[in-house]
Enzyme design. Structure first.
Site, short mmCIF file in Angstrom:
data_model
loop_
_atom_site.label_atom_id
_atom_site.label_comp_id
_atom_site.label_asym_id
_atom_site.label_seq_id
_atom_site.Cartn_x
_atom_site.Cartn_y
_atom_site.Cartn_z
N THR A 51 0.83 -1.21 0.00
CA THR A 51 0.00 0.00 0.00
C THR A 51 0.86 1.26 0.00
O THR A 51 0.44 2.30 -0.50
CB THR A 51 -0.93 -0.03 1.23
OG1 THR A 51 -1.77 -1.17 1.10
CG2 THR A 51 -1.80 1.20 1.32
N TYR A 64 -7.95 1.10 -3.93
CA TYR A 64 -6.63 1.38 -4.51
C TYR A 64 -5.98 0.10 -4.96
O TYR A 64 -6.42 -1.00 -4.63
CB TYR A 64 -5.73 2.10 -3.49
CG TYR A 64 -5.37 1.23 -2.31
CD1 TYR A 64 -6.23 1.13 -1.21
CD2 TYR A 64 -4.20 0.49 -2.29
CE1 TYR A 64 -5.92 0.31 -0.14
CE2 TYR A 64 -3.88 -0.33 -1.22
CZ TYR A 64 -4.74 -0.41 -0.15
OH TYR A 64 -4.44 -1.22 0.90
N LYS A 203 0.01 -7.56 12.84
CA LYS A 203 -0.98 -6.60 12.35
C LYS A 203 -2.28 -6.84 13.10
O LYS A 203 -2.78 -7.97 13.13
CB LYS A 203 -1.16 -6.77 10.83
CG LYS A 203 -2.06 -5.73 10.20
CD LYS A 203 -2.08 -5.82 8.66
CE LYS A 203 -2.99 -4.76 8.09
NZ LYS A 203 -2.98 -4.71 6.62
N GLU A 324 -3.53 -28.84 28.38
CA GLU A 324 -4.77 -29.62 28.27
C GLU A 324 -4.60 -30.82 27.34
O GLU A 324 -5.45 -31.69 27.28
CB GLU A 324 -5.91 -28.73 27.75
CG GLU A 324 -6.45 -27.78 28.81
CD GLU A 324 -7.71 -27.09 28.33
OE1 GLU A 324 -8.78 -27.72 28.32
OE2 GLU A 324 -7.62 -25.91 27.94
N1 ASP Z 1 -2.86 -5.45 1.04
C1 ASP Z 1 -1.80 -4.50 1.28
C2 ASP Z 1 -0.47 -5.25 1.25
O1 ASP Z 1 -0.18 -5.97 2.15
C3 ASP Z 1 -2.01 -3.82 2.59
C4 ASP Z 1 -0.93 -2.84 2.99
O2 ASP Z 1 0.14 -2.77 2.44
O3 ASP Z 1 -1.17 -2.08 3.97
O4 ASP Z 1 0.26 -5.10 0.30
#
Ligand code: ASP
Length: 367
Positions: A51, A64, A203, A324
């Site tokens: 991203t 995007y 994440k 367990e």
């Molecule tokens: N889907 C994207 C990726 O992992 C999300 C990001 O980069 O924040 O490339």
């Protein structure tokens, strides 16, 4: 209207720039004066997409496409970054990290080792999507043979967003990679002004810019407008103290993750074994548990020589042996504090060395 066509031309430019380019030396537009540059450390940026290099086809639209911009564009969008280090950029891939794969991992890890072996290089920044950044970071921490800083950076908002988070993450990432105090800390992640060890981060939010958390540990420090503060170091084995390496490695063994839930049966386990998995990680409920049917299928797989590691879908905490479930009797490995995707990374590398359950348990306790 004018703005819109400017954006469209950014998109067109992005398409041109997205092609892989060979190593390029910067100065970017406002490069530091030559004398000042000469005294700066050298940082190599290896770009993989994500991203941080994402472009919205329509202004203001949250949609995007990841991995659309080249590394030169990202450097150009981070004012002052060229005053922190002499930069060299290289495009390793242009993908969303949901598409991360073994071929890119092996190429990237080899390149990291080659670049860090250069005496003129102080450190590396890797631009990467956030989806699988924790897996790539942990993998690199197991196969990188240098104590020079390697810093992964990404972003939650695309480069064309109203308020992108990528440029400052890149700026801070370069500052950390150039800082001698970051040596020996293993593979690092700089996000939202925080400095993390890739070993511990995960994440935790689908879209929020504050997504990375080092569960159970907290961040290693901060990286704020180019100033790094370190208040901790990772305690697990990594990089120069790792027994794993890329030597002779052309492929990684198949390891699948099976997910536990109410009433789950052994179908996923049987499918994984049939597909040739040499290892299975259980994303168990609670403390790495599952229905009797799932545990029976895993025990059967273990009997056939598939290494089974119990991790948890919970998101934090430690999976210990024999709580367990009787791991000794079932022939299972307890995944300690590694989440399922990270447990999968370690199991894949461990399987390049051994199938011995005791030796693999030892690896889970040390790495
Ligand atoms: N889907 C994207 C990726 O992992 C999300 C990001 O980069 O924040 O490339």
């Amino acid at each position: 209207m004018r703005k819109h066509s400017a954006l469209l031309s950014t998109v067109a430019l992005a398409a041109v720039l997205a092609v892989a380019v060979p190593a390029l030396a910067f100065p970017a537009p406002q490069a530091a004066a030559p004398a000042a540059q000469a005294s700066l450390p050298k940082v190599v940026i290896l770009a993989t997409g994500g991203t941080i290099a994402g472009v919205q086809p329509k202004e203001g639209d949250p949609g995007y496409k990841s991995g659309s911009l080249s590394i030169e564009s990202l450097i150009g969008a981070a004012p002052g970054v060229d005053k922190l280090a002499v930069l060299e950029g290289e495009q390793i891939a242009s993908i969303g990290s949901q598409d991360m794969n073994d071929a890119v991992w092996l190429k990237l890890a080899r390149r990291v080792n080659e670049v860090l072996a250069r005496p003129d290089v102080a450190g590396i920044v890797i631009t990467h999507g956030t989806d699988t950044l924790e897996e790539t970071g942990f993998f690199l921490g197991l196969v990188t043979k240098s104590d020079k800083p390697v810093v992964l950076v990404g972003s939650m908002r695309p480069a064309t967003s109203t308020s992108p988070d990528g440029p400052l993450n890149l700026y801070n990432g370069v500052a950390v990679a150039a800082d001698p105090a970051a040596k020996g800390l293993g593979i690092l992640v700089v996000a939202n002004d925080d400095l993390h060890s890739a070993r511990y981060i995960t994440k935790t939010n689908t879209t929020d810019v504050q997504t990375f958390i080092s569960t159970g540990r907290g961040a290693l420090g901060e990286a704020y407008y180019g100033k790094m503060v370190v208040y901790g170091a990772p305690s697990n084995r990594h990089t120069t103290r790792s027994e794993f390496s890329l030597d002779g490695l052309t492929a990684l063994p198949r390891v699948d993750i099976v997910y536990a839930y109410e009433n789950v049966d052994g179908t996923q386990v049987k499918a994984a074994v049939a597909a040739g998995a040499r290892g299975i990680v259980l994303a168990g409920v609670g403390d790495g548990n599952g229905t009797q049917a799932l545990i029976d299928a895993l025990a059967e797989a273990a009997k056939q020589g598939v290494v089974v590691v119990r991790s948890s879908r919970v998101g934090s905490g430690i999976v210990r042996r024999n709580i367990e479930l009787n791991d000794d009797k079932l022939g299972f490995v307890a995944g300690v504090d590694l989440n399922p995707p990270k447990a999968r990374v370690l199991l894949r590398l461990a399987l390049t060395r051994t199938t011995d359950v005791k030796a693999i348990q030892r690896a889970f306790e040390e790495y």
